[in-house]
Design a protein around this motif. Structure first.
Motif, PDB file in Angstrom:
ATOM      1  N   PHE A 149       0.819  -1.207   0.000  1.00  0.00           N
ATOM      2  CA  PHE A 149       0.000   0.000   0.000  1.00  0.00           C
ATOM      3  C   PHE A 149       0.858   1.264   0.000  1.00  0.00           C
ATOM      4  CE2 PHE A 149      -3.504  -2.723   0.777  1.00  0.00           C
ATOM      5  CZ  PHE A 149      -4.668  -1.994   0.624  1.00  0.00           C
ATOM      6  N   LEU A 151       2.682   2.275   2.550  1.00  0.00           N
ATOM      7  CA  LEU A 151       2.550   2.880   3.868  1.00  0.00           C
ATOM      8  C   LEU A 151       3.708   2.453   4.758  1.00  0.00           C
ATOM      9  CD1 LEU A 151      -1.254   2.111   4.412  1.00  0.00           C
ATOM     10  CD2 LEU A 151      -0.255   4.271   3.634  1.00  0.00           C
ATOM     11  N   GLY A 173      -1.134   8.104   8.347  1.00  0.00           N
ATOM     12  CA  GLY A 173      -1.859   7.954   7.083  1.00  0.00           C
ATOM     13  C   GLY A 173      -2.355   6.555   6.819  1.00  0.00           C
ATOM     14  N   LEU A 174      -2.914   5.904   7.842  1.00  0.00           N
ATOM     15  CA  LEU A 174      -3.366   4.518   7.703  1.00  0.00           C
ATOM     16  C   LEU A 174      -4.857   4.408   7.392  1.00  0.00           C
ATOM     17  CD1 LEU A 174      -1.416   2.928  10.699  1.00  0.00           C
ATOM     18  CD2 LEU A 174      -0.768   2.974   8.283  1.00  0.00           C
ATOM     19  N   GLY A 175      -5.484   5.528   7.058  1.00  0.00           N
ATOM     20  CA  GLY A 175      -6.924   5.521   6.794  1.00  0.00           C
ATOM     21  C   GLY A 175      -7.333   4.576   5.683  1.00  0.00           C
ATOM     22  N   SER A 176      -6.472   4.402   4.671  1.00  0.00           N
ATOM     23  CA  SER A 176      -6.831   3.526   3.549  1.00  0.00           C
ATOM     24  C   SER A 176      -6.935   2.075   3.985  1.00  0.00           C
ATOM     25  CB  SER A 176      -5.795   3.654   2.422  1.00  0.00           C
ATOM     26  OG  SER A 176      -4.496   3.339   2.891  1.00  0.00           O
ATOM     27  N   LEU A 177      -6.275   1.716   5.105  1.00  0.00           N
ATOM     28  CA  LEU A 177      -6.365   0.351   5.611  1.00  0.00           C
ATOM     29  C   LEU A 177      -7.547   0.162   6.555  1.00  0.00           C
ATOM     30  CD1 LEU A 177      -2.687  -0.786   6.380  1.00  0.00           C
ATOM     31  CD2 LEU A 177      -4.175  -1.498   4.503  1.00  0.00           C
ATOM     32  N   GLY A 179     -10.781   2.134   5.999  1.00  0.00           N
ATOM     33  CA  GLY A 179     -11.946   2.177   5.114  1.00  0.00           C
ATOM     34  C   GLY A 179     -13.181   2.706   5.816  1.00  0.00           C
ATOM     35  N   VAL A 184     -12.513  -1.947   5.317  1.00  0.00           N
ATOM     36  CA  VAL A 184     -11.238  -2.481   4.835  1.00  0.00           C
ATOM     37  C   VAL A 184     -10.506  -3.192   5.971  1.00  0.00           C
ATOM     38  CG1 VAL A 184      -8.997  -1.915   3.808  1.00  0.00           C
ATOM     39  CG2 VAL A 184     -11.066  -0.713   3.058  1.00  0.00           C
TER      40      VAL A 184
END
Length: 299
Positions: A149, A151, A173-177, A179, A184
């Motif tokens: 990712f 990260l 910046g772990l927001g994409s993990l 969701g 997510v």
């Protein structure tokens, strides 16, 4: 010579198994690639390479049907194949025959699609992997996932016993993990559990994954929300139908409301569209909710 099939983690390993089975050098064998195999992230879901092989056919010099040799009475029309055999040709025959009848170690003609007894031993060992090794495998998987990712962060094991393990990822910046509503994160947790289960079999136990304390923050927010809504239901007497929730979120609502007098909850709908209904209770009885909590419902 019959073809045999062998499998390995890659083409080189599959060829080595074929050479070992046939007991010859690589120059004396021919291969056909049936499946080059493939790898996936961190080896999860890897597909083995598969080939078939056999001894390279050897073709002796063609010989025609011969009459008994009569060298001194050979006619002028006799073809060259009936002429006396030279020393070089005789030497060639002596070389070719042993190649055609090359002795080799005979082994049971078992299909190489099935792992050999030597390869079966590591499988038995994998079934006895320690809990610490399983936790390390989960850590490595999550670290690799973060790398994919793009990260950076740290993966730690926050709890480990014979029945469960908890891991947490911390970083920026772990927001994409995580969701939307942790969707997510839930998927990451399920895949991590699959990785552990691949190593441990049925002894994987429960595997929990949290990211930057999201689950604890989510629990605190849901508990406050449940208490606020319970106060409204107790005051107005009207039922409240919540939006669809995951099973862990529903359980937090049920557990929180179970401690509040005059208010109860129940779950309705079918997964993945199941939701919570909160209502003011009258005469009470106890009934077990499908989500694992004990909720008070109207009798």
């Amino acid at each position: 010579m019959e073809w045999i099939e062998t499998t390995g983690k890659d083409l080189d390993e599959a060829k080595e198994l074929a050479l070992e089975h046939l007991g010859v050098e690589e120059s004396e064998i021919e291969f056909e690639v049936l499946d080059e195999g493939r790898s996936s992230f961190l080896g999860f879901g890897r597909k083995s390479a598969r080939i078939r092989a056999r001894l390279r056919p050897s073709f002796p010099n063609p010989k025609r049907e011969r009459k008994p040799r009569k060298p001194r009475q050979q006619s002028a029309g006799t073809t060259s194949s009936l002429s006396p055999v030279s020393n070089s040709e005789a030497s060639s025959d002596k070389i070719e025959k042993p190649r055609a009848e090359r002795p080799r170690t005979e082994r049971p003609k078992e299909s190489k699609k099935v792992e050999s007894e030597e390869n079966a031993a590591p499988r038995a060992e994998r079934e006895e992997v320690s809990r610490v090794e399983l936790a390390n495998a989960a850590q490595e998987f999550l670290a690799g996932l973060m790398h994919e990712f793009g990260l950076s962060g740290e993966v730690t094991v926050t709890h480990l016993d014979d029945e469960s393990m908890e891991l947490e990822i911390n970083g920026e910046g772990l927001g994409s993990l995580v969701g939307p509503r942790g969707s997510v994160l839930t998927a990451v947790q399920e895949v991590t559990r699959s990785v552990v289960q691949t190593r441990a079999g049925e002894g994987a136990g429960r595997v929990g994954v949290d990211i930057a304390g999201y689950r604890q923050k989510r629990r605190e927010a849901l508990e406050k929300f449940a208490r606020d809504q319970a106060a409204k239901v107790r005051e107005t007497g009207e039922e409240l139908v919540f939006e669809e929730m995951s099973a862990p979120d529903r359980k937090i609502i049920h557990d929180t409301v179970a401690e509040i007098a005059e208010v109860a909850t129940r779950s309705e709908g079918d997964e993945p569209h199941r939701y919570v209904v909160m209502f003011r209770e009258g005469p009470m009885s106890q009934e077990s909710d499908d989500d694992g909590a004990t909720a008070r419902v109207d009798s």
